[in-house]
Design an enzyme around this catalytic site. Structure first.
Site, PDB file in Angstrom:
ATOM      1  N   ASP A  60       0.941  -1.030   0.134  1.00 47.72           N
ATOM      2  CA  ASP A  60       0.042  -0.031   0.055  1.00 47.72           C
ATOM      3  C   ASP A  60       0.382   1.157   0.010  1.00 47.72           C
ATOM      4  O   ASP A  60       0.926   2.842   0.268  1.00 47.72           O
ATOM      5  CB  ASP A  60      -0.780   0.448   1.471  1.00 47.72           C
ATOM      6  CG  ASP A  60      -1.778  -0.995   1.099  1.00 47.72           C
ATOM      7  OD1 ASP A  60      -2.268  -2.153   0.017  1.00 47.72           O
ATOM      8  OD2 ASP A  60      -2.548  -1.929   2.120  1.00 47.72           O
ATOM      9  N   LYS A  69       1.556   1.921  -4.966  1.00 48.10           N
ATOM     10  CA  LYS A  69       2.180   1.538  -6.018  1.00 48.10           C
ATOM     11  C   LYS A  69       1.528   1.686  -7.489  1.00 48.10           C
ATOM     12  O   LYS A  69       1.872   1.969  -8.710  1.00 48.10           O
ATOM     13  CB  LYS A  69       2.684   0.384  -5.939  1.00 48.10           C
ATOM     14  CG  LYS A  69       3.789   0.008  -4.984  1.00 48.10           C
ATOM     15  CD  LYS A  69       3.063  -1.648  -4.745  1.00 48.10           C
ATOM     16  CE  LYS A  69       2.535  -2.483  -4.133  1.00 48.10           C
ATOM     17  NZ  LYS A  69       2.102  -2.117  -3.430  1.00 48.10           N
ATOM     18  N   GLY A 119      -4.834  -4.278  -3.341  1.00 49.43           N
ATOM     19  CA  GLY A 119      -5.352  -3.689  -4.130  1.00 49.43           C
ATOM     20  C   GLY A 119      -4.130  -2.568  -3.961  1.00 49.43           C
ATOM     21  O   GLY A 119      -3.860  -1.844  -3.372  1.00 49.43           O
ATOM     22  N   HIS A 120      -4.416  -1.806  -5.381  1.00 42.77           N
ATOM     23  CA  HIS A 120      -4.316  -0.614  -5.990  1.00 42.77           C
ATOM     24  C   HIS A 120      -4.495  -0.030  -6.972  1.00 42.77           C
ATOM     25  O   HIS A 120      -5.968  -0.194  -7.945  1.00 42.77           O
ATOM     26  CB  HIS A 120      -2.822  -0.895  -7.672  1.00 42.77           C
ATOM     27  CG  HIS A 120      -2.051  -2.307  -7.227  1.00 42.77           C
ATOM     28  ND1 HIS A 120      -1.164  -3.279  -7.812  1.00 42.77           N
ATOM     29  CD2 HIS A 120      -1.648  -3.067  -5.695  1.00 42.77           C
ATOM     30  CE1 HIS A 120      -0.407  -3.916  -7.114  1.00 42.77           C
ATOM     31  NE2 HIS A 120      -1.184  -3.794  -5.800  1.00 42.77           N
ATOM     32  N   GLN A 157       1.886  -5.758  -3.136  1.00 43.72           N
ATOM     33  CA  GLN A 157       2.429  -6.264  -1.453  1.00 43.72           C
ATOM     34  C   GLN A 157       3.033  -5.121  -2.019  1.00 43.72           C
ATOM     35  O   GLN A 157       3.568  -4.454  -2.389  1.00 43.72           O
ATOM     36  CB  GLN A 157       2.856  -7.816  -1.762  1.00 43.72           C
ATOM     37  CG  GLN A 157       1.747  -8.744  -1.522  1.00 43.72           C
ATOM     38  CD  GLN A 157       1.227  -8.777  -2.278  1.00 43.72           C
ATOM     39  OE1 GLN A 157       1.464  -9.427  -3.940  1.00 43.72           O
ATOM     40  NE2 GLN A 157      -0.002  -8.600  -2.795  1.00 43.72           N
ATOM     41  N   GLY A 164     -10.729  -3.238   3.696  1.00 39.73           N
ATOM     42  CA  GLY A 164     -11.440  -2.519   4.920  1.00 39.73           C
ATOM     43  C   GLY A 164     -10.772  -1.740   6.052  1.00 39.73           C
ATOM     44  O   GLY A 164     -11.388  -1.362   6.354  1.00 39.73           O
TER      45      GLY A 164
HETATM   46  P1  GDP Z   1      -0.790  -0.188  -3.382  1.00 42.45           P
HETATM   47  O1  GDP Z   1      -1.389  -1.418  -3.124  1.00 42.45           O
HETATM   48  O2  GDP Z   1       0.851   0.272  -3.495  1.00 42.45           O
HETATM   49  O3  GDP Z   1      -1.098   0.478  -4.976  1.00 42.45           O
HETATM   50  O4  GDP Z   1      -1.498   0.735  -2.623  1.00 42.45           O
HETATM   51  P2  GDP Z   1      -2.818   1.388  -2.384  1.00 42.45           P
HETATM   52  O5  GDP Z   1      -3.750   1.190  -3.290  1.00 42.45           O
HETATM   53  O6  GDP Z   1      -3.606   0.501  -1.546  1.00 42.45           O
HETATM   54  O7  GDP Z   1      -2.522   2.410  -1.437  1.00 42.45           O
HETATM   55  C1  GDP Z   1      -2.262   3.829  -1.468  1.00 42.45           C
HETATM   56  C2  GDP Z   1      -3.041   5.116  -1.068  1.00 42.45           C
HETATM   57  O8  GDP Z   1      -2.792   6.399  -1.245  1.00 42.45           O
HETATM   58  C3  GDP Z   1      -4.482   4.810  -2.083  1.00 42.45           C
HETATM   59  O9  GDP Z   1      -6.156   5.378  -1.897  1.00 42.45           O
HETATM   60  C4  GDP Z   1      -4.649   5.818  -2.697  1.00 42.45           C
HETATM   61  O10 GDP Z   1      -4.951   6.311  -3.856  1.00 42.45           O
HETATM   62  C5  GDP Z   1      -4.138   6.862  -2.026  1.00 42.45           C
HETATM   63  N1  GDP Z   1      -2.376   7.999  -2.792  1.00 42.45           N
HETATM   64  C6  GDP Z   1      -1.642   7.296  -3.435  1.00 42.45           C
HETATM   65  N2  GDP Z   1      -0.383   8.400  -3.274  1.00 42.45           N
HETATM   66  C7  GDP Z   1      -0.792   9.000  -2.661  1.00 42.45           C
HETATM   67  C8  GDP Z   1      -0.553  10.923  -2.318  1.00 42.45           C
HETATM   68  O11 GDP Z   1       0.657  11.217  -3.212  1.00 42.45           O
HETATM   69  N3  GDP Z   1      -0.961  11.565  -0.914  1.00 42.45           N
HETATM   70  C9  GDP Z   1      -2.518  10.704  -1.018  1.00 42.45           C
HETATM   71  N4  GDP Z   1      -3.158  11.486  -0.416  1.00 42.45           N
HETATM   72  N5  GDP Z   1      -2.772   9.662  -0.974  1.00 42.45           N
HETATM   73  C10 GDP Z   1      -1.706   8.959  -2.425  1.00 42.45           C
HETATM   74  P1  IMO Z   2      -0.748  -4.321  -2.401  1.00 41.58           P
HETATM   75  O1  IMO Z   2      -0.401  -5.003  -3.165  1.00 41.58           O
HETATM   76  C1  IMO Z   2      -0.641  -4.230   2.273  1.00 41.58           C
HETATM   77  C2  IMO Z   2      -0.920  -8.821   4.007  1.00 41.58           C
HETATM   78  C3  IMO Z   2      -2.165  -9.305   4.317  1.00 41.58           C
HETATM   79  C4  IMO Z   2      -1.566 -10.590   5.452  1.00 41.58           C
HETATM   80  C5  IMO Z   2      -0.233 -10.517   4.663  1.00 41.58           C
HETATM   81  C6  IMO Z   2       0.014 -12.041   3.577  1.00 41.58           C
HETATM   82  O2  IMO Z   2      -1.697  -3.485  -2.216  1.00 41.58           O
HETATM   83  O3  IMO Z   2       0.260  -3.254  -1.190  1.00 41.58           O
HETATM   84  P2  IMO Z   2      -2.443 -13.008   2.189  1.00 41.58           P
HETATM   85  O4  IMO Z   2      -3.357 -12.733   1.559  1.00 41.58           O
HETATM   86  O5  IMO Z   2      -1.479 -12.436   1.163  1.00 41.58           O
HETATM   87  O6  IMO Z   2      -2.012 -14.631   2.373  1.00 41.58           O
HETATM   88  O7  IMO Z   2      -1.905 -11.991   3.262  1.00 41.58           O
HETATM   89  O8  IMO Z   2      -0.421 -10.032   3.462  1.00 41.58           O
HETATM   90  N1  IMO Z   2      -0.968  -8.609   2.615  1.00 41.58           N
HETATM   91  C7  IMO Z   2      -0.956  -7.265   1.739  1.00 41.58           C
HETATM   92  N2  IMO Z   2      -1.071  -6.011   2.829  1.00 41.58           N
HETATM   93  N3  IMO Z   2      -0.780  -4.766   0.784  1.00 41.58           N
HETATM   94  C8  IMO Z   2      -0.913  -5.856   0.409  1.00 41.58           C
HETATM   95  O9  IMO Z   2      -1.086  -5.789  -1.017  1.00 41.58           O
HETATM   96  C9  IMO Z   2      -1.509  -6.989   1.104  1.00 41.58           C
HETATM   97  N4  IMO Z   2      -1.084  -8.577   0.137  1.00 41.58           N
HETATM   98  C10 IMO Z   2      -1.227  -9.176   1.113  1.00 41.58           C
HETATM   99  O10 IMO Z   2      -3.025  -8.575   4.783  1.00 41.58           O
HETATM  100  O11 IMO Z   2      -0.944  -9.787   6.671  1.00 41.58           O
HETATM  101 MG    MG Z   3      -2.661  -1.749  -1.865  1.00 40.34          MG
END
Ligand code: GDP
Ligand code: IMO
Ligand code: MG
Length: 417
Positions: free
Chosen positions: A13, A16, A40-41, A223, A301
């Site tokens: 998170d 990426k 979740g991206h 991840q 969530g």
């Molecule tokens: P990922 O799994 O690495 O793709 O990251 P996620 O999408 O799960 O979580 C990143 C969260 O931060 C998402 O809600 C993005 O929309 C948000 N986000 C990404 N870059 C920025 C930033 O520079 N500032 C803010 N405020 N939100 C960001």
């Molecule tokens: P992105 O790509 C954050 C975590 C889970 C749990 C552990 C193992 O959005 O960054 P799993 O279901 O993979 O066997 O769970 O890994 N986990 C993540 N945490 N971002 C993710 O992906 C994750 N993918 C798995 O919360 O702790």
């Molecule tokens: Mg994510």
């Protein structure tokens, strides 16, 4: 022959998805190389917010090819839902989605098995996403998993599916209603696999052709490196390898094709699920970060655990990935703190990502905060001095140039230095 690999350097998170979408403006293809729908991206573009789980973020740009590598795992039912959700938002993937024929599939019984195993672990549970990720990788390495290409031989496919259905029924204490539900899910799984087979491809060959034409291919990680089963906080990790080296294995290209490894780091640290987290702030400061950064999981969530930036861990993950540059994301979330801390070491000089990681006690450097709202800023010079100092302190700890800073979730909210 340029391949840029984008990887997360913390526990996932890091933003990426946002950065892959930003960089994809120059790419012919974006290829996901690890994990499954546990990821979740999020991408914000065209006034909409997209949440991608297994589909590569590049697909949000209509002229980019999206690929999924063989070391990913796929639930055919959920990927069809994802494709339909994109279509509802006016984005079709037809003719530009290629899924490795060798990808391993998540049979519906695996989710039940995972639920049982998390319950059995009682106090030591991992806090998985419940998407059947672990059981799918276990069966891959047990060498009897179901691959996408198996669907092209219906006899083989059905034998494998029946084996995994029976295994779930026999190993779990399911009542008759649950058995019926499982059988119904298996029917949906078979139908969905037939439908998704239409996207089956030799991904390695497709990438080789793009590279021969000098097109930029972005390998999209999922991840974060601290969830990697070898290098992460074992056993609190995921099951798919998620550091940069895994991109070559999953997508079938050699290391010599890689021109950049871009590490994505959040300006603070978050973690979802169980496991050690040395800089965790289980207090009002952590809560302030969670609210300001909307730190709730894109897939489940769940509230994300929040803490200070850990420079030791970031230096370590930048090294194991061989990062050539770093993007620091979510810097705007840190506006409005009197002071900010960065972990610069651990007491006694200790360091481990193994079972005794929870014994690490961070040593902090304190930096000045800033009050200005920097959301959406695109010029380095316009950042408050304290924000620039913060970025430079991160860069010093990581040992790799921070070439860009993300200041908001939007596609163009990026400062290039
Ligand atoms: P990922 O799994 O690495 O793709 O990251 P996620 O999408 O799960 O979580 C990143 C969260 O931060 C998402 O809600 C993005 O929309 C948000 N986000 C990404 N870059 C920025 C930033 O520079 N500032 C803010 N405020 N939100 C960001
Ligand atoms: P992105 O790509 C954050 C975590 C889970 C749990 C552990 C193992 O959005 O960054 P799993 O279901 O993979 O066997 O769970 O890994 N986990 C993540 N945490 N971002 C993710 O992906 C994750 N993918 C798995 O919360 O702790
Ligand atoms: Mg994510």
């Amino acid at each position: 022959m340029p391949v840029s690999i984008v990887v997360g350097l913390q526990w996932g998170d890091e933003g990426k998805g946002k950065m892959v979408d930003h960089l994809a403006a120059k790419a012919v293809a974006v290829a996901r190389f690890s994990g499954g729908a546990n990821a979740g991206h999020s991408v914000e573009a065209e006034g909409k917010r997209f949440a991608l789980h297994l589909l590569p973020c590049g697909l949000v740009r209509r002229d980019v090819i999206g690929m999924i590598g063989s070391a990913c795992v796929m639930d055919p039912v959920t990927i069809l839902e994802e494709i339909k959700s994109l279509e509802r938002n006016g984005i079709s993937v037809e003719g530009r989605l290629k899924i490795s024929s060798k990808i391993n599939l998540t049979h519906p019984g695996y989710r039940w098995i995972e639920k049982q195993s998390e319950a059995d672990l009682a106090n030591g549970k991992i806090g998985t996403t419940g998407r059947g990720i672990g059981p799918t990788y276990e069966r891959k390495f047990r060498r009897n998993a179901i691959r996408l290409e198996d669907v092209f031989n219906m006899d083989t496919f059905k034998t494998l599916v029946d084996f995994h259905t029976d295994e779930a029924v026999n190993s779990l204490n399911l009542d008759s209603a649950e058995v019926e539900m499982l059988h119904s899910d298996v029917e949906k799984f078979i139908e969905a696999t037939r439908e998704v087979a239409h996207y089956s491809d030799d991904v390695s060959l497709s990438i080789a052709r793009f590279l021969a034409e000098d097109g930029l291919v972005i390998a999209e990680g999922a991840q974060g490196s601290l969830l990697d089963p070898d290098h992460g906080s074992y056993p609190y990790v995921t099951c798919g390898q998620c550091i940069s080296g895994a991109a070559c294995t999953s997508l079938g290209f050699g290391p010599a094709s890689v021109t950049d490894v871009i590490g994505i780091l959040k300006a603070y640290t978050t973690r979802v699920g169980a496991g050690p987290f040395p800089t965790e702030l289980d207090n009002e400061i952590g809560e302030k970060i969670r609210q300001a950064g909307h730190e709730f999981g894109t897939t489940t969530g769940r509230p994300r655990r929040c803490g200070w930036f850990d420079g030791v861990l970031a230096g370590y993950t930048a090294r194991i990935n061989g990062c050539s540059s770093v993007t620091l994301t979510l810097l705007d979330v840190l506006s409005g703190f009197d002071e900010l801390k960065i972990c610069t070491g651990y007491q006694g000089g200790k360091f481990t990502t193994g079972r005794s990681m929870d014994e690490l006690v961070p040593v902090y450097e304190t930096l000045s905060g800033w009050t200005e709202d920097i959301r959406g800023e695109t010029e380095w010079e316009n950042l408050p001095e304290a924000a620039r100092e913060y970025v430079l302190a991160v860069e010093k700890m990581v040992g790799v140039p921070v070439t860009s800073v993300s200041t908001g979730p939007g596609r163009d909210d990026v400062i290039w230095r």
